[in-house]
Scaffold this active site. Structure first.
Site, PDB file in Angstrom:
ATOM      1  CD  GLU A  48      10.422  -4.921   6.905  1.00 53.65           C
ATOM      2  OE1 GLU A  48       9.709  -4.779   5.902  1.00 53.65           O
ATOM      3  OE2 GLU A  48      10.345  -4.190   7.915  1.00 53.65           O
ATOM      4  CB  SER A  76      -0.910   0.010   1.235  1.00 54.38           C
ATOM      5  OG  SER A  76      -0.137   0.051   2.422  1.00 54.38           O
ATOM      6  N   GLY A  77       2.093   1.178   0.404  1.00 58.00           N
ATOM      7  CA  GLY A  77       2.907   2.379   0.537  1.00 58.00           C
ATOM      8  C   GLY A  77       2.737   3.086   1.866  1.00 58.00           C
ATOM      9  CG  LEU A  78      -0.663   3.496   3.672  1.00 58.27           C
ATOM     10  CD1 LEU A  78      -2.062   3.279   4.236  1.00 58.27           C
ATOM     11  CD2 LEU A  78      -0.390   4.994   3.501  1.00 58.27           C
ATOM     12  N   GLY A  79       3.773   1.612   4.699  1.00 60.50           N
ATOM     13  CA  GLY A  79       4.688   0.935   5.609  1.00 60.50           C
ATOM     14  C   GLY A  79       4.092  -0.296   6.238  1.00 60.50           C
ATOM     15  CG  ASP A  81       8.097   2.187   6.457  1.00 64.83           C
ATOM     16  OD1 ASP A  81       7.958   3.415   6.300  1.00 64.83           O
ATOM     17  OD2 ASP A  81       8.106   1.381   5.515  1.00 64.83           O
TER      18      ASP A  81
END
Length: 344
Positions: free
Chosen positions: A148, A111-114, A160
């Site tokens: 990650e 989504s690009g929202l992290g 993020d």
């Protein structure tokens, strides 16, 4: 015993990409972001059946194994496994844990929202709540980043994890040797209200893997491609201006530099935008929007659009012609939070 956690997703307002290695090590990065009322959720149900069970409810993916010291990273719910492996290794003396975990996110993947990093933070913080681990916000964010980026090997930056851990509006600084400074911003309530009234969050209907975009950006910096590096310098400088505009409540100036930064961001890598994104953006401008950008690495996901609040309905109506979805949101002040339900 049941343990739950929710962690807010974030909007990347300025400077996104300057938190990615090797740029942040060579030049230092500045990022302005804010968490919103969309969350990644995790529930752990403690069991005694000797099993580890993962279920990603939003993706309809599951995994089950005997409770062992280390779970193989193989492409199936690797974020869940990566957190489990580090918790067992670093905080439980290598002793396996038995539990059932359910996760889901309020935003689509890519989504690009992290969302991926936020999910790692929320899973990790659920273990923190369960095992009473001595991790503050910086520790939590840094460990999530290591899991990650190093343990699982996913490309990306650092903002993020820190946004998810701290919450609220933050101006972040990124330097060599993984040094990060988070500066929480005291944004007045009327400024937050005006910013919310002036923004729309539109999901373009296209999920994307950010890794290949970030890899291209990293390659451009490593090869010292002047156009890309200069664009990142511009993004970094714009983040300072936008921070000042936000603190003063100068929403018009904030919007002007949001637009300016989007033009600079598109020069970082060829895959950051595409015809569909450009068409949506130009159509929104035609309906009264003054600025906008894709949140996150680019290529799809969520688009932030700014307009005079009196034009909000016109922009909203224009976006309805596209396959996608407009999401309602509010800015939040709190980062990740966990709690325990005890069953008698």
């Amino acid at each position: 015993m049941i343990i739950r956690c929710k962690t807010p997703l974030r909007l990347g307002l300025a400077g996104g990409g300057t938190d990615v290695s090797p740029y942040s090590e060579q030049f230092g990065g500045y990022v302005l972001n804010a968490t919103i009322s969309m969350y990644a959720h995790c529930t752990i149900e403690v069991t005694n059946n000797g099993l580890v069970e993962f279920y990603a409810a939003d993706r309809k993916e599951s995994f089950e194994s005997k409770a062992v010291e280390h779970l193989k990273i193989d492409g199936n719910l690797d974020l869940h496994k990566g957190v489990y492996n580090r918790v067992v290794k670093d905080f439980n003396n290598g002793k396996p844990l038995s539990f059932r975990m359910t996760t889901y996110s309020d935003a689509p993947a890519g989504s690009g929202l992290g969302s991926s990093s936020t999910l790692v933070v929320t899973i990790l913080n659920t273990f923190v709540e369960w095992l009473k681990l001595p991790l503050g916000e910086y520790d939590l964010a840094h460990l999530a980043y290591e899991i990650e980026r190093h343990d699982i090997g996913l490309s990306g930056g650092k903002q993020d994890q820190y946004a998810a851990a701290f919450g609220g509006f933050n101006f972040m600084e990124f330097y060599e040797d993984d040094r990060v400074i988070v500066n929480p911003l005291r944004i007045k309530k009327w400024i937050m209200d005006e910013l919310e009234a002036s923004m729309l969050l539109f999901f373009t209907g296209v999920s994307r893997e950010s890794a290949h975009i970030i890899d291209e950006q990293t390659k451009n910096v490593t090869e010292k491609k002047e156009k890309s590096v200069q664009a990142m310098h511009e993004l970094k400088a714009d983040a300072l201006v936008m921070k000042e505009a936000l603190l003063k409540g100068d929403i018009r100036r904030f919007g002007e530099f949001l637009s300016k930064s989007w033009e600079a961001k598109k020069k970082m890598a060829q895959t950051i935008t595409n015809d569909r994104i450009d068409h949506i953006y130009e159509d929104a401008l035609g309906a009264g929007a003054i600025a906008g950008k894709i949140s996150g690495a680019g290529g799809g996901g969520f688009m932030m659009l700014m307009m005079d609040p009196v034009c909000r309905v016109d922009v909203f109506d224009r976006l309805l012609q596209y396959e996608g979805r407009i999401y309602k949101f509010q800015f939040t002040k709190q980062g990740t939070v966990g709690w325990t339900l005890r069953q008698d």
